[in-house]
Design an enzyme around this catalytic site. Sequence first.
Site, PDB file in Angstrom:
ATOM      1  N   SER A  81     -18.742 -20.615  50.054  1.00  0.00           N
ATOM      2  CA  SER A  81     -19.545 -21.803  49.751  1.00  0.00           C
ATOM      3  C   SER A  81     -20.970 -21.711  50.279  1.00  0.00           C
ATOM      4  O   SER A  81     -21.756 -22.632  50.093  1.00  0.00           O
ATOM      5  CB  SER A  81     -18.875 -23.037  50.348  1.00  0.00           C
ATOM      6  OG  SER A  81     -18.943 -23.010  51.755  1.00  0.00           O
ATOM      7  N   THR A 201     -20.404 -26.118  52.066  1.00  0.00           N
ATOM      8  CA  THR A 201     -21.776 -26.098  52.566  1.00  0.00           C
ATOM      9  C   THR A 201     -21.639 -26.018  54.079  1.00  0.00           C
ATOM     10  O   THR A 201     -20.583 -26.325  54.610  1.00  0.00           O
ATOM     11  CB  THR A 201     -22.471 -27.438  52.197  1.00  0.00           C
ATOM     12  OG1 THR A 201     -22.558 -27.545  50.782  1.00  0.00           O
ATOM     13  CG2 THR A 201     -23.844 -27.590  52.795  1.00  0.00           C
ATOM     14  N   THR A 219     -26.314 -23.781  51.583  1.00  0.00           N
ATOM     15  CA  THR A 219     -25.162 -23.774  50.669  1.00  0.00           C
ATOM     16  C   THR A 219     -25.409 -22.871  49.460  1.00  0.00           C
ATOM     17  O   THR A 219     -26.567 -22.590  49.113  1.00  0.00           O
ATOM     18  CB  THR A 219     -24.907 -25.205  50.154  1.00  0.00           C
ATOM     19  OG1 THR A 219     -23.692 -25.239  49.407  1.00  0.00           O
ATOM     20  CG2 THR A 219     -26.029 -25.703  49.244  1.00  0.00           C
ATOM     21  N   ARG A 229     -28.904 -26.083  38.573  1.00  0.00           N
ATOM     22  CA  ARG A 229     -28.442 -27.324  39.223  1.00  0.00           C
ATOM     23  C   ARG A 229     -28.769 -27.273  40.714  1.00  0.00           C
ATOM     24  O   ARG A 229     -28.511 -26.288  41.399  1.00  0.00           O
ATOM     25  CB  ARG A 229     -26.940 -27.478  39.014  1.00  0.00           C
ATOM     26  CG  ARG A 229     -26.316 -28.691  39.730  1.00  0.00           C
ATOM     27  CD  ARG A 229     -25.736 -28.339  41.075  1.00  0.00           C
ATOM     28  NE  ARG A 229     -25.014 -29.456  41.692  1.00  0.00           N
ATOM     29  CZ  ARG A 229     -24.614 -29.478  42.951  1.00  0.00           C
ATOM     30  NH1 ARG A 229     -24.855 -28.448  43.742  1.00  0.00           N
ATOM     31  NH2 ARG A 229     -23.974 -30.509  43.443  1.00  0.00           N
ATOM     32  N   THR A 252     -21.958 -32.555  53.618  1.00  0.00           N
ATOM     33  CA  THR A 252     -21.316 -31.591  52.731  1.00  0.00           C
ATOM     34  C   THR A 252     -20.546 -32.405  51.687  1.00  0.00           C
ATOM     35  O   THR A 252     -20.296 -33.587  51.883  1.00  0.00           O
ATOM     36  CB  THR A 252     -20.338 -30.671  53.488  1.00  0.00           C
ATOM     37  OG1 THR A 252     -19.312 -31.484  54.086  1.00  0.00           O
ATOM     38  CG2 THR A 252     -21.033 -29.877  54.585  1.00  0.00           C
ATOM     39  N   GLY A 253     -20.180 -31.770  50.589  1.00  0.00           N
ATOM     40  CA  GLY A 253     -19.398 -32.478  49.574  1.00  0.00           C
ATOM     41  C   GLY A 253     -20.190 -32.671  48.296  1.00  0.00           C
ATOM     42  O   GLY A 253     -21.184 -31.973  48.060  1.00  0.00           O
TER      43      GLY A 253
HETATM   44  N1  GLY Z   1     -23.295 -30.582  48.993  1.00  0.00           N
HETATM   45  C1  GLY Z   1     -23.564 -29.364  48.361  1.00  0.00           C
HETATM   46  C2  GLY Z   1     -23.883 -29.485  46.923  1.00  0.00           C
HETATM   47  O1  GLY Z   1     -23.509 -30.460  46.281  1.00  0.00           O
HETATM   48  O2  GLY Z   1     -24.510 -28.584  46.399  1.00  0.00           O
END
Ligand code: GLY
Length: 348
Positions: A81, A201, A219, A229, A252-253
């Site tokens: 990740s 992340t 991340t 993105r 994170t998330g």
């Molecule tokens: N929290 C990491 C992402 O959505 O890229």
Amino acid sequence: MLHTAVSRRDFLKTSTLAGASTILTGSRVPPTRIAGPVAIASGNGLGAVARAVEEINGGADALDAVISGVNLVEEDPNDTSVGYGGLPNAEGVVELDSAVMHGPTGRAGAVASLQGIKYPSKVARLVLQRTDHVLLVAEGAQRFARMHGFQIEDLLTERARESWVRWRENLSNRDDYLPPHGPDDRDLGEALRRNEDHWGTIHCSAIDLNGHISSVTTTSGLAFKIPGRVGDSPIIGAGLYCDNEVGAAGSTGRGEANLENCCSFLIVERMRMGDSPEAACLYACQRIAEHTHLARLQNEAGQPSFNVSFYALNKAGEVGGARIRGRGRMAVADANGARHIRMAYLYE
Ligand code: GLY
């Protein structure tokens, strides 16, 4: 040389600004002792917090210490990740995002959609130190990194490539494009039904021996994302925020939910108003839940079907974290060593 020295001029400037801000809010009591060293991180950051505190005890500035900490995860091929070994975008290319924030100067630096550089957090620090900007993206970020001596590497490990091939071979409706839909449409595909690794992340914040606070988030972003993105991690106020007089927060998330609610900034502002780090993180989770109106993002109970986790520390060295869904743990290190602690959560 990479370093984050604070000049006497900057220190005097930020001290004066901090004083003015205290008078304006009238609610902040300056701590009577310096709380450092303390470092916090997401659950995958036990080694990172240990290294950060070790470096702070050796005299490092908090920013250099947290970056050194997360470098361990950026270079780890087994963490899919973050950094090297991170899961690629929909075309099999690893694209990395990172941001840093330095409390004493209030400066930030960030990179997004950066390809071919193993340590995006170091490039983010260079944006802070060697430009008059905050965020560089894609090719411009890579050129800037090369200008400062970074080598281009292939970051796609065999393990990540095999995961990507499996995803390609089973695409069906498991991508992130959506057909036209309304707020009540629920069954739009399986884009959200991913395990948590797909938004993995690392965030790390710390207080150093001078009582200064700094933060980093880094991340590879959402696995198999639409190329280009960008999630919350490199966005100041979303993926992280740091105020040297109050504290720091990071996430994170599911980045989209955090981008729409600017939660790291919100958490620091809640701590400024007197919330504990944990209460402030829970407040941000609640805010996201209240703002999640679309059926496709909710479970049968009307709750967010995704997860976002927040981590925070305040100027006094208190730490805490919270998640939208389920039990979780975060990493902490201080004079008592490195360990995991439990996080609060909104929903089981
Ligand atoms: N929290 C990491 C992402 O959505 O890229």
